[in-house]
Design a protein around this motif. Structure first.
Motif, PDB file in Angstrom:
ATOM      1  N   LYS A 408     -53.686   6.330  47.415  1.00  0.00           N
ATOM      2  CA  LYS A 408     -53.313   5.856  46.077  1.00  0.00           C
ATOM      3  C   LYS A 408     -51.808   5.653  45.959  1.00  0.00           C
ATOM      4  N   GLN A 409     -51.057   6.534  46.616  1.00  0.00           N
ATOM      5  CA  GLN A 409     -49.599   6.387  46.591  1.00  0.00           C
ATOM      6  C   GLN A 409     -49.174   5.082  47.261  1.00  0.00           C
ATOM      7  N   VAL A 410     -49.877   4.731  48.343  1.00  0.00           N
ATOM      8  CA  VAL A 410     -49.585   3.472  49.018  1.00  0.00           C
ATOM      9  C   VAL A 410     -49.902   2.300  48.083  1.00  0.00           C
ATOM     10  N   GLY A 411     -51.015   2.437  47.345  1.00  0.00           N
ATOM     11  CA  GLY A 411     -51.371   1.404  46.373  1.00  0.00           C
ATOM     12  C   GLY A 411     -50.320   1.263  45.283  1.00  0.00           C
ATOM     13  N   LEU A 412     -49.743   2.401  44.852  1.00  0.00           N
ATOM     14  CA  LEU A 412     -48.676   2.350  43.842  1.00  0.00           C
ATOM     15  C   LEU A 412     -47.446   1.635  44.370  1.00  0.00           C
ATOM     16  N   GLU A 413     -47.161   1.838  45.641  1.00  0.00           N
ATOM     17  CA  GLU A 413     -46.000   1.155  46.227  1.00  0.00           C
ATOM     18  C   GLU A 413     -46.207  -0.355  46.196  1.00  0.00           C
ATOM     19  N   ARG A 414     -47.449  -0.780  46.475  1.00  0.00           N
ATOM     20  CA  ARG A 414     -47.729  -2.221  46.405  1.00  0.00           C
ATOM     21  C   ARG A 414     -47.617  -2.719  44.958  1.00  0.00           C
ATOM     22  N   LYS A 415     -48.105  -1.908  44.023  1.00  0.00           N
ATOM     23  CA  LYS A 415     -48.009  -2.287  42.620  1.00  0.00           C
ATOM     24  C   LYS A 415     -46.560  -2.377  42.175  1.00  0.00           C
ATOM     25  N   TYR A 416     -45.754  -1.415  42.662  1.00  0.00           N
ATOM     26  CA  TYR A 416     -44.332  -1.443  42.322  1.00  0.00           C
ATOM     27  C   TYR A 416     -43.687  -2.734  42.847  1.00  0.00           C
ATOM     28  N   ASP A 417     -43.999  -3.074  44.100  1.00  0.00           N
ATOM     29  CA  ASP A 417     -43.398  -4.271  44.698  1.00  0.00           C
ATOM     30  C   ASP A 417     -43.791  -5.527  43.920  1.00  0.00           C
ATOM     31  N   MET A 418     -45.053  -5.611  43.517  1.00  0.00           N
ATOM     32  CA  MET A 418     -45.516  -6.778  42.763  1.00  0.00           C
ATOM     33  C   MET A 418     -44.834  -6.837  41.402  1.00  0.00           C
ATOM     34  N   SER A 419     -44.745  -5.683  40.703  1.00  0.00           N
ATOM     35  CA  SER A 419     -44.084  -5.656  39.389  1.00  0.00           C
ATOM     36  C   SER A 419     -42.620  -5.994  39.521  1.00  0.00           C
ATOM     37  N   TYR A 420     -41.980  -5.438  40.551  1.00  0.00           N
ATOM     38  CA  TYR A 420     -40.544  -5.698  40.751  1.00  0.00           C
ATOM     39  C   TYR A 420     -40.291  -7.184  40.971  1.00  0.00           C
ATOM     40  N   ASP A 421     -41.117  -7.799  41.834  1.00  0.00           N
ATOM     41  CA  ASP A 421     -40.931  -9.240  42.106  1.00  0.00           C
ATOM     42  C   ASP A 421     -41.131 -10.051  40.830  1.00  0.00           C
ATOM     43  N   ARG A 422     -42.145  -9.710  40.031  1.00  0.00           N
ATOM     44  CA  ARG A 422     -42.412 -10.448  38.800  1.00  0.00           C
ATOM     45  C   ARG A 422     -41.263 -10.288  37.798  1.00  0.00           C
ATOM     46  N   TYR A 423     -40.825  -9.029  37.597  1.00  0.00           N
ATOM     47  CA  TYR A 423     -39.714  -8.784  36.648  1.00  0.00           C
ATOM     48  C   TYR A 423     -38.425  -9.435  37.132  1.00  0.00           C
ATOM     49  N   LEU A 424     -38.185  -9.369  38.422  1.00  0.00           N
ATOM     50  CA  LEU A 424     -36.949  -9.953  38.945  1.00  0.00           C
ATOM     51  C   LEU A 424     -36.934 -11.452  38.708  1.00  0.00           C
ATOM     52  N   LYS A 425     -38.074 -12.101  38.936  1.00  0.00           N
ATOM     53  CA  LYS A 425     -38.148 -13.552  38.719  1.00  0.00           C
ATOM     54  C   LYS A 425     -37.934 -13.885  37.242  1.00  0.00           C
ATOM     55  N   GLN A 426     -38.577 -13.106  36.356  1.00  0.00           N
ATOM     56  CA  GLN A 426     -38.444 -13.363  34.912  1.00  0.00           C
ATOM     57  C   GLN A 426     -37.007 -13.161  34.438  1.00  0.00           C
ATOM     58  N   PHE A 427     -36.408 -12.023  34.840  1.00  0.00           N
ATOM     59  CA  PHE A 427     -35.053 -11.728  34.369  1.00  0.00           C
ATOM     60  C   PHE A 427     -34.011 -12.622  35.021  1.00  0.00           C
TER      61      PHE A 427
END
Length: 447
Positions: A408-427
């Protein structure tokens, strides 16, 4: 309108998205890891307790210890186990057992490189067992030659060797080829013949041998020499001549000397040491169980294995065994009690009284078949089996839970990476728009 750092904003928001899950998973992981470590410590304590119990419940060691003392040192020693009967015995040592040792009649100029025949056989017989050495196999380097040194190695390393050691001994400038029996006693005398070699000197060497040490059996008298019970043995250790007593002779007495007195009696201090070892091992286990199953309160933290079914089962079964009766006798009857803290204590005076007045019952309570120590060993077995024991199964389950959380922790890391990429693109896009707006406003004199 001020600008902002898209990377900082993306990092903060992506972290916020997974933070609650991270905290929850970490709490769960710490809990399982704590339980896993605690189970390991309890398992170790139970294993140590079982080891201590089994060390007092074997063919060579019981709770009750006896001592054997001799009136004169230098002739024999004695060891008495728990079954030895108290008493005084007279022992006369007539002869000690010796091993057969002989020197062969090899030529005077013998040395390790002396060549020997490569045809024929050497036959050794010891105590009814025979080894036939084919001399053609002694030549290990296939050069058609074999030496006396090769012969020594061939004899000693032969898988059918019946108990003969060959060696080269140098004395007074000469080398002697010697054979020694590995075991003492007349039955282990060495018989050797050489045949079919075509070399008279070689075959004569094994015919014309000289005894360096004659094979003898040990001879003792239970009682006075000549009038007591005569006993012979191929070894210097007489086992069970007296029930529960082993005698090992080391020197022969002179004929006509008085026999030596052997006294067998209880060894109070050694027995108390055994009991204290048992108590210490039990208390270590009891403390470990208590530490991890504590339900907690105002002055103490809750144990990581409070209400754990495996530990409850151990505690319940162990308590039942410790408080039980065996052949009509309990630990409490002999001065071993459990105090209010759950620790075992010894009333030395009461135990000494039981040892002196009822040692047979005391021994039977601890060491009798199916009694206390046997029962403890039987109780511990299902918990400690290496592959299918209860501890092994519980630890496997906890390790699987930890592995699932890791996934699950590995899954969270993937979720973090996806959220980070999305937020970075938006901002990043937002920052570009704000920069353009600021440039437009500056053209109209606004800032």
């Amino acid at each position: 309108m001020s600008s902002f750092d898209p990377i900082t904003m993306a990092t903060q928001l992506a972290t916020y998205d997974i933070q609650a899950f991270q905290q929850r998973y970490q709490i769960q992981s710490d809990k399982y890891q704590g339980q896993l470590e605690a189970l390991g410590k309890v398992e170790s304590a139970l294993r140590d307790f079982r080891t201590a119990v089994n060390a007092m419940n074997s063919s060579s060691s019981n709770i009750i210890k006896n001592s054997a003392t001799v009136s004169q040192d230098g002739y024999f020693s004695a060891n008495a186990n728990a079954s030895a009967m108290t008493g005084s015995y007279q022992i006369f040592v007539e002869q000690i057992a010796t091993a057969h040792q002989l020197s062969t009649g090899m030529p005077a100029d013998l040395d390790p490189s002396t060549e020997i025949p490569t045809t024929g056989t050497l036959e050794f017989t010891v105590d009814g067992q025979t080894m036939t050495l084919d001399l053609s196999t002694v030549d290990t380097d296939a050069d058609g030659k074999a030496t006396i040194s090769d012969l020594v190695s061939a004899i000693n390393n032969d898988p059918d060797n019946p108990g003969v050691n060959a060696t080269l001994v140098r004395s007074n400038g000469q080398t002697h080829f010697m054979l020694s029996s590995e075991e003492t006693g007349v039955a282990n005398q060495i018989n050797v013949t050489a045949s079919g070699t075509g070399a008279t000197w070689f075959e004569d060497a094994f015919t014309n041998t000289t005894d360096i040490s004659v094979a003898k059996d040990a001879v003792i008298w239970l009682g006075a020499e000549g009038t007591g019970l005569k006993l012979e043995n191929s070894s210097n250790t007489f086992t069970g001549v007296i029930d529960g007593v082993d005698l090992t002779v080391s020197n022969a007495q002179t004929s006509g000397e008085a026999p030596i007195t052997l006294k067998i009696g209880p060894d109070d201090e050694a027995t108390k040491e055994q009991i204290n070892n048992f108590i210490d091992a039990y208390n270590t286990l009891a403390t470990t169980l208590s530490d991890f199953t504590n339900i907690g309160g105002e002055d103490s933290a809750r144990g990581v294995l409070a209400n754990d079914p495996t530990l409850r089962s151990i505690d319940s079964q162990l308590t039942s065994l410790i408080r039980g009766e065996y052949d009509g006798l309990s630990l409490n009857d002999v001065g071993i009690t459990i105090n209010r803290e759950g620790k075992m204590e010894l009333d030395a005076a009461k135990f000494s009284d039981a040892q002196n007045n009822n040692s047979a019952a005391l021994e039977a309570m601890f060491n009798g078949d199916g009694n206390l120590l046997d029962s403890i060993d039987t109780m511990a077995e299902p918990f400690l089996m290496s592959n299918s024991g209860l501890f092994s199964n519980r630890k496997d389950t906890l390790q699987q839970n930890i592995s699932r959380i890791d996934d699950k922790q590995v899954g969270l890391e993937r979720k973090y990476d996806m959220s980070y990429d999305r937020y970075l693109k938006q901002f990043t896009q937002m920052n570009i728009l704000m920069t353009q707006m600021n440039q437009t406003m500056s053209m109209f004199g606004q800032s």
